[in-house]
Design an enzyme around this catalytic site. Sequence first.
Site, mmCIF file in Angstrom:
data_model
loop_
_atom_site.group_PDB
_atom_site.id
_atom_site.type_symbol
_atom_site.label_atom_id
_atom_site.label_comp_id
_atom_site.label_asym_id
_atom_site.label_seq_id
_atom_site.Cartn_x
_atom_site.Cartn_y
_atom_site.Cartn_z
ATOM 1 N N HIS A 61 -30.141 1.789 -16.750
ATOM 2 C CA HIS A 61 -31.317 1.061 -16.309
ATOM 3 C C HIS A 61 -30.987 0.283 -15.041
ATOM 4 C CE1 HIS A 61 -33.772 1.030 -20.317
ATOM 5 N NE2 HIS A 61 -33.475 2.237 -19.893
ATOM 6 N N GLU A 63 -31.484 -2.697 -14.109
ATOM 7 C CA GLU A 63 -30.902 -4.031 -14.275
ATOM 8 C C GLU A 63 -29.387 -3.955 -14.433
ATOM 9 O OE1 GLU A 63 -34.892 -4.067 -16.596
ATOM 10 O OE2 GLU A 63 -33.281 -2.667 -16.083
ATOM 11 N N CYS A 93 -35.780 -4.141 -21.007
ATOM 12 C CA CYS A 93 -35.742 -3.831 -22.434
ATOM 13 C C CYS A 93 -34.807 -4.840 -23.109
ATOM 14 C CB CYS A 93 -35.253 -2.395 -22.663
ATOM 15 S SG CYS A 93 -33.498 -2.143 -22.254
ATOM 16 N N CYS A 96 -31.130 -4.620 -21.919
ATOM 17 C CA CYS A 96 -30.936 -5.190 -20.577
ATOM 18 C C CYS A 96 -31.058 -6.712 -20.613
ATOM 19 C CB CYS A 96 -31.940 -4.599 -19.595
ATOM 20 S SG CYS A 96 -31.605 -2.867 -19.157
#
Length: 236
Positions: A61, A63, A93, A96
Amino acid sequence: MASDKGSSAGDATLRRRIEPREFEVFFDPRELRKEACLLYEIQWGTSHRIWRNSGRNTANHVELNFIEKFTSERHVCPSVSCSITWFLSWSPCWECSKAIRGFLSQHPGVTLVIYVSRLFWHLDQQNRQGLRDLVNSGVTVQIMRVPEYDHCWRNFVNYPPGEEDHWPRYPVVWMKLYALELHCIILSLPPCLKILRRRQNQLTLFRLTLQNCHYQMIPPHVLLATGLIQLPVTWR
């Protein structure tokens, strides 16, 4: 006669800007695009210089990619403050969110403000708890509004000459609906927003369902701001 120049005129950040079409599809709150995009700003100490860049999902992801890049490329001195602002097409999410809290706990001089255009799987209880944990740990999480979209267009997008003010005008009601749902998340209330996608005609629809707890806990101005809610009247 002065020439009509776009974002490229003398702009040292041009190579780090995204194209208008990319901004439009990534940050449209009505689009349920799977990929995520991150636009970010970093400011060190008392310096007025702001470092801007962008990132996208890879195998990880976006992040997590930022955290890995930030920690591998920089030695963060604990005595020097660092302000980071994220503009995310999707909210983090739960995994993250956990990684972000771990990153901030290891770098106490770093402050983080997160603006998001959409809420990622907001009915999932783990994702809701992850956002609450971020807020409770001191991270500011807000829905992108008109000023944030305008700021991103001017500072992150390689817009055409003369188009500085012409960012895609997304329906404000979607921003307000997501802001309302974010209030529900932060206040540990049940979801009030449900999003539906009709694949036949590519329409994104919403359903708003409010319970008594929403009326009791959410500030009236937030409810009224949607333009879709009429507060109940108490007769004496």
